[in-house]
Design a protein around this motif. Structure first.
Motif: not given
Length: 424
Positions: A28-43, A15-20, A59-66
């Motif tokens: 910054x928008x969600x209260x995390x550091x960039x490195x934390x976002x990286x760790x979230x995305x890698x599981x 979703x992040x890549x789709x939103x560019x 990120x505009x992710x709906x319940x059908x996607x989660x």
């Protein structure tokens, strides 16, 4: 970390890549550091329910996607509004991309996409090695050489299968040896752990730390400077990726200084350490240090032989230095400085599929940063030609996903994304 975190991370990354958006912008928008976002995305970092909804809303992710199955015990994820307007075609493509990303977590990061692809879980296997008996050193060295060829040929799945057993055999052989044979067994063990660190590094796994640390310990016990240099390089890479590029540079330059410049066998390793140091400095936005280390690495090429023999064969060539220059300029945020280098670089003359794929990856990143979607796509196709399993890396899947939503419609990119795992 369980499969659920990997699946959710893949959805958020798609979703992040789709939103560019960059990881820093999302953080910054969600209260995390960039490195934390990286760790979230890698599981590697699990989100609580409230934080997950915050990410999903942004990120505009709906319940059908989660999907409910993605998070154990979560029967339903609240529907959230789309944050980014898209046309109908893009909406369909976005859903397809995210559906593919959900499934991608069940396949090895380096997988081929086939049912036979095995999970790469070095974080588990390094702490639970299989039982093994000592083997004669010549046979052990032969097996390690074959494993190295798998790495160079980008046969990551096969390497992931044999590495735990190979490490266990090397440890058993070391424990059963004494005197000179024990030193040689330590060297063999160091080589297996460096291989494990290299493989873990491909997926940005925390196992890189473990494998590199064990490699360095075994290398120091062997007393072979070349082995110490290579193990130190992998440990520095783990440092850089954990957000400590300055510490990585310090370690790399210290290790390079400790190697005897008058010894031909150490020159290639010194060059390799300096190149990695240059990229680490660039990652830390230290332009002066990065360019100084690149210049020093180039000077080393004037002192042949730039090949270290034996288990730790390391070669350094002008083409390799040029490829690093491109990656350094990318990291410094001045990709335009790499265009002339990329135009003169003869990637086909580089010695291994892994190295050729790395060079094309750097070129793809350069063109992507310069906004040339077609040339980015051309370079990514060359990566696939050289090493299909490289295209399964998260960073390359994200780069491919970005092309789907770029300003230019590229012929064949959708099929390419599907074929390489960025879209299914």
């Amino acid at each position: 970390m369980g499969q659920a975190s990997t699946d959710i991370g893949a959805v958020l990354r798609g979703a992040r890549c789709a939103a560019r958006l960059t990881q820093a912008q999302v953080g910054k928008a969600c209260g995390y550091s960039a490195s934390a976002v990286s760790r979230i995305e890698s599981g590697k970092l699990r989100l609580d329910y409230a934080s997950l909804l915050r990410f999903a809303a942004f990120l505009g992710v709906g319940d059908d996607q989660l999907r409910a199955s993605a998070v154990p015990g979560m029967a339903k994820v609240a529907t959230v509004a789309q944050s980014y307007p898209v046309d109908e075609e893009d909406d369909v493509r976005r859903r397809n991309l995210l559906t593919g990303a959900m499934g991608a977590g069940a396949v090895a990061v380096m997988g081929t996409g086939s049912a036979s692809a095995a999970p790469l879980d070095l974080e588990v296997s390094l702490f639970r090695l299989p039982p093994a008996k000592p083997v004669p050193l010549p046979r052990l060295v032969q097996q390690i050489a074959a494993a190295r060829q798998d790495y160079y040929a980008v046969q990551y799945n096969r390497l992931a299968q044999v590495l735990p057993r190979l490490i266990a055999a090397a440890e058993a052989t070391r424990d059963a040896s004494s005197g000179r044979a024990r030193d040689e067994a330590h060297l063999a063990l160091a080589r297996t752990y460096v291989l494990a660190a290299e493989l873990a590094s491909k997926q940005h796994s925390d196992a890189t730390w473990v494998a590199a640390d064990r490699a360095l310990s075994a290398a120091r016990s062997s007393g072979i400077p070349v082995a110490v240099g290579e193990a130190s390089r992998m440990l520095a890479i783990a440092m850089r990726r954990s957000g400590r590029p300055a510490v990585a540079v310090q370690m790399l330059t210290s290790e390079a200084a400790d190697l005897d410049a008058a010894h031909d066998q150490t020159r290639a390793v010194r060059t390799s350490l300096l190149l990695t140091g240059a990229y680490s400095a660039a990652a830390g936005h230290d332009r002066n240090t990065a360019l100084d280390l690149m210049a020093e690495a180039g000077e080393e090429l004037g002192h042949q032989d730039t090949t270290a023999p034996g288990l730790f064969t390391v070669d350094a060539t002008p083409a390799q230095v040029d490829a690093y220059r491109i990656s350094v300029f990318n990291a410094l945020g001045t990709p335009d400085e790499g265009v002339t280098i990329a135009n003169r670089l003869d990637v086909d003359r580089m010695p291994t599929a892994e190295r050729r794929a790395r060079a094309w990856t750097d070129i793809a990143r350069m063109w992507n940063a310069l906004g040339d979607g077609q040339k980015t796509f051309d370079a990514l196709q060359r990566v696939e030609q050289e090493a299909p399993q490289e295209m399964r890396r998260p960073a390359l899947r994200a780069l491919t996903a970005g092309l789907l939503y770029g300003p230019t419609r590229l012929e064949g990119v959708r099929k390419f994304a599907s074929r390489t795992g960025a879209l299914t």
